[in-house]
Structure formats: C-alpha cells, structure tokens
Enzyme design. Structure first.
Site, PDB file in Angstrom:
ATOM      1  N   ASP A 111      -1.826   1.491 -10.697  1.00  0.00           N
ATOM      2  CA  ASP A 111      -1.056   0.263 -11.240  1.00  0.00           C
ATOM      3  C   ASP A 111      -0.950  -0.415 -12.818  1.00  0.00           C
ATOM      4  O   ASP A 111      -0.112  -1.601 -13.205  1.00  0.00           O
ATOM      5  CB  ASP A 111      -0.801  -1.017 -10.561  1.00  0.00           C
ATOM      6  N   ASP A 176       5.807   3.804  -4.991  1.00  0.00           N
ATOM      7  CA  ASP A 176       5.722   2.932  -6.173  1.00  0.00           C
ATOM      8  C   ASP A 176       5.234   3.270  -7.466  1.00  0.00           C
ATOM      9  O   ASP A 176       5.308   2.875  -8.192  1.00  0.00           O
ATOM     10  CB  ASP A 176       4.670   1.605  -5.717  1.00  0.00           C
TER      11      ASP A 176
HETATM   12  N1  GLY Z   1       3.886  -1.519  -5.427  1.00  0.00           N
HETATM   13  C1  GLY Z   1       3.004  -2.488  -4.385  1.00  0.00           C
HETATM   14  C2  GLY Z   1       4.277  -3.115  -3.350  1.00  0.00           C
HETATM   15  O1  GLY Z   1       5.676  -2.844  -3.787  1.00  0.00           O
HETATM   16  O2  GLY Z   1       4.393  -3.778  -2.358  1.00  0.00           O
END
Ligand code: GLY
Length: 416
Positions: A111, A176
């Site tokens: 992330d 994601d």
């Molecule tokens: N990237 C984590 C979420 O969207 O919850």
C-alpha cells in the site's frame, strides 16, 4: 430557421448543464471548507499530528502512519489547495504529508503506493517541494522489493503471520494493488528508470490476464506461485464469498485500468477499463439507480438464500445485519475513474454516470451536514464487513461499517 432554433436550444442546454456542474462543485467546496476545519482541529489537537481516518461512536478515529489509509488526509488537503488556490491548505497539506516521511522505506505491504503517491505525489505535482521527488523514488524502490519477477507481479500481502498466514497462500495479489502502479509510472517518467515502468506494466498485464471473470467483474484475491507464475487460486478477503463481487474491488479495478492507460496508452488497458465500465454500468443488475452500491453487489442474493447461508456460514442469519449497508467510498472511486475515462474516450456515457454519482453523494443522504460526521464529508462507507467465510479461517480486519472513511472523501474531492 429551425436549425438555428435547435442550435440555440442546444447551447442553452449546455450552458445550464455547465452552470449546474459549477454550482454542485462550488457547493461541495464550501461544504468541504467547513468540514475540514473540524478535521484539521482534531488532527492538530495534540502536540503530535494525528491522521484522521473515520468517525465512530461520536469520536474521530486515527491511524498510525503505517496504516494503508495514512496518505488520504494529507491528499485531501492537497486537493483542497488545488480546488481553492488557498495557501492555507497547501501549508496544512505539507505539514500532514511530512509526518509520513519514514513510510518511504516501508516494504511490509503493497500500500505504499496509496500512502506516498496521494500525499507526497500530490505535493510534488502542485508545489514541487524540494525533497519530495526523493521520497517518491525511495517509495517506488520499496514497492519494487515486492516484485516477484518469475511471476511478473507485485505481491500484495505477506504470508508469514496474521490472518493471511492461515490461508495457505504463496503470493496473494489483490485487485487494489493496481492503484499502487501510479507511483511506479510517475517515478519512472521522472527518472527514466525503465525497470519501474516494466514492473508496473507487467503487473497490470498479469492482473488483466488472471483477475477477471468472463463478465469483467474482478476477483478480489489471486494467489500466484511466485516461482512459476502459476495461478494457485482465486478468492475474496473482503467480499461476501469467493464468487461474489465486492464493490470496492470493482471500483479499484475500473480506476486501476483507467489510470494505467493514462500512462501506457496501450489499447488493451483502455479496452479493459471500458469493459469494466460496461459490466458495472450496463450489465450489473444490482447497481442501484443512485449508483452508490451496497458493499458487495451480491449481498442480497446470498442473504436471501438460507441454504447457501448455512452452507457458507453455518448460520442462516449471518448476513442479515449487513444487507442494507452501502459503500460510498466505492462510488467516489468510480466517479473519479469515470471522469478520467470520459477524458480518454470523449464518450459522454461515462461523464453522465460520474455526474449522477456526484449528485447522489452530494445529496443529504450521503453528504454530511456541516458540523456533523466528525468533519468528514461523506457518510455511509464500509471498510470491511466482519464474517468468517469459506476458505478464510479468520475474520480479516473486519470493521468500519457504515461510517465515514477518509478515502471516500479523498476520491470525492479528486472527482470534483
Ligand atoms: N485497499 C483496501 C480496501 O480497499 O479496503
């Protein structure tokens, strides 16, 4: 004469539509100015700056810098600077960006792209602050430590500990992760480091190949063999079941390929973005009229099927508290992606859908009254619904149900 009249009417319609858009944008900016004053106060109340992420039980919730949502508050302040031109927001944004300084070296999850690009990346784009470029370069290098060259993908989560360790995965990649590629594309362009570009493109192409169902909805998690690139399994971590369509995952998917096309200009990336948009806004029967989806497009279908619920959860009522729960964050992400898709294609269908989302989110159903909602702009987002489901032995980070979330606000401001 007739055609002249028609031209005048069309022009009038265009002016009215433009005025309405300007009005809704301005109205939202005024609302955001008032709301952010509360959030800034909360974030700066102590001697150390804090990062607001949500509002629950009458209190603003904060996250540590290493949380995946840590870059969104600073990013929202940068967008407020961009929307208003007011140096006040640039000063605040800089302060709240720089508390993330050490994150540039984070390698324990994927992330870092969200965290650094949304904070430092926006700061660099808008103010060219000395040193921000170095942070972006270091962050891109950190992200690349997670690249698995044999498989051609960036590993999302570690598997040594926590709930991920119990899943039997080797190299999980979640949809994601497409969002993190923007950091690599930007740094590659700034430094002429081709390897970053190649890693980002390879990751996008592997995602394109393996994450999608025939209807262009996406799986949440694909587990790869990091040595051979073979796909070991496809499942979910935040949707209701492995085969259901988790709403935010579909939003990341639309945004991910739209943004990737911005850099690669590869027809296959644009086509995938358009196929995803077609799935969501033409084919998806469970897309509501106001375009603010439930947290999973399939939640009602599963919740209504007692046999299925017992098979999945051992409890016929497990999902009932969650059937009405929406996720405004996924709507905000889709709105921003659709405006960009409209720029790329000039297809007004995308703009119409984006405008509709913004209209819905700007209504009192989703946009908070000034002074409420802890200072966040939007209500009714959902982080992760807590449940144990097939193939997943433990509830992964369930929480933040039907609350404001800082990333909903970030993408809403971006869309504006
Ligand atoms: N990237 C984590 C979420 O969207 O919850």
């Amino acid at each position: 004469m007739k055609s002249r009249l028609l031209s005048i009417l069309l022009l009038a319609a265009a002016v009215i539509s433009c005025t309405n858009n300007t009005h809704i944008i301005q109205d939202n900016i005024e609302n955001a100015k008032s709301q952010l004053a509360f959030l800034i106060e909360a974030a700066e109340a102590d001697s150390t700056l804090k990062i607001p992420s949500t509002f629950k039980n009458g209190k603003v919730g904060f996250v540590p810098a290493k949380d995946w949502v840590s870059g969104f508050f600073a990013g929202s302040l940068w967008y407020m600077y961009e929307l208003t031109g007011d140096e006040f927001y640039a000063e605040k944004a800089q302060k709240h960006t720089e508390i993330l300084h050490d994150i540039q070296y984070l390698t324990s999850h994927h992330d870092i792209g969200f965290m650094i690009n949304n904070s430092y990346g926006n700061g660099l784009r808008l103010k060219d602050i000395p040193g921000y470029d170095t942070v972006m370069v270091n962050a891109a290098r950190s992200l690349c430590t997670r690249y698995r060259p044999e498989a051609g993908i960036i590993q999302s989560w570690n598997i040594a500990k926590g709930w991920q360790a119990e899943q039997g995965w080797k190299c999980p990649v979640i949809i994601d992760n497409m969002m993190n590629l923007e950091l690599l594309f930007k740094v590659s362009m700034a430094t002429s480091d081709q390897s970053l570009w190649d890693i980002a493109t390879s990751h996008a192409d592997k995602t394109l190949e393996h994450h999608y169902r025939d209807d262009f909805s996406t799986y949440h998690v694909v587990d790869f063999d990091d040595q051979t690139g073979e796909v070991r399994g496809k499942c979910t971590a935040q949707g209701i079941t492995n085969e259901s369509r988790w709403a935010r995952g579909q939003a990341w998917s639309l945004y991910g390929f739209t943004m990737t096309y911005r850099y690669t200009k590869a027809e296959r990336h644009l086509k995938r973005a358009e196929d995803i948009a077609h799935y969501l806004f033409v084919e998806e029967d469970n897309m509501p009229e106001n375009l603010v989806p439930l947290w999973d497009y399939d939640v009602i279908q599963y919740a209504n099927d007692t046999t299925e619920m017992i098979a999945l959860f051992g409890d016929k009522e497990a999902m009932l508290p969650y059937v009405e729960i929406r996720d405004a964050s996924s709507a905000a992400i889709m709105a921003s992606a659709l405006y960009e898709l409209y720029w790329h294609t000039k297809n007004k269908f995308y703009k119409k859908k984006a405008d509709k989302i913004i209209e819905s989110l700007s209504s009192p159903t989703y946009r908070s009254e000034v002074g409420e909602n802890g200072g966040f702009l939007l209500m009714h987002s959902t982080g992760s619904v807590p449940h144990t489901y097939r193939g997943l032995k433990k509830n992964p980070n369930g929480g933040n149900i039907d609350v404001p979330l800082n990333y909903a606000d970030y993408y809403f401001l971006e869309a504006l």
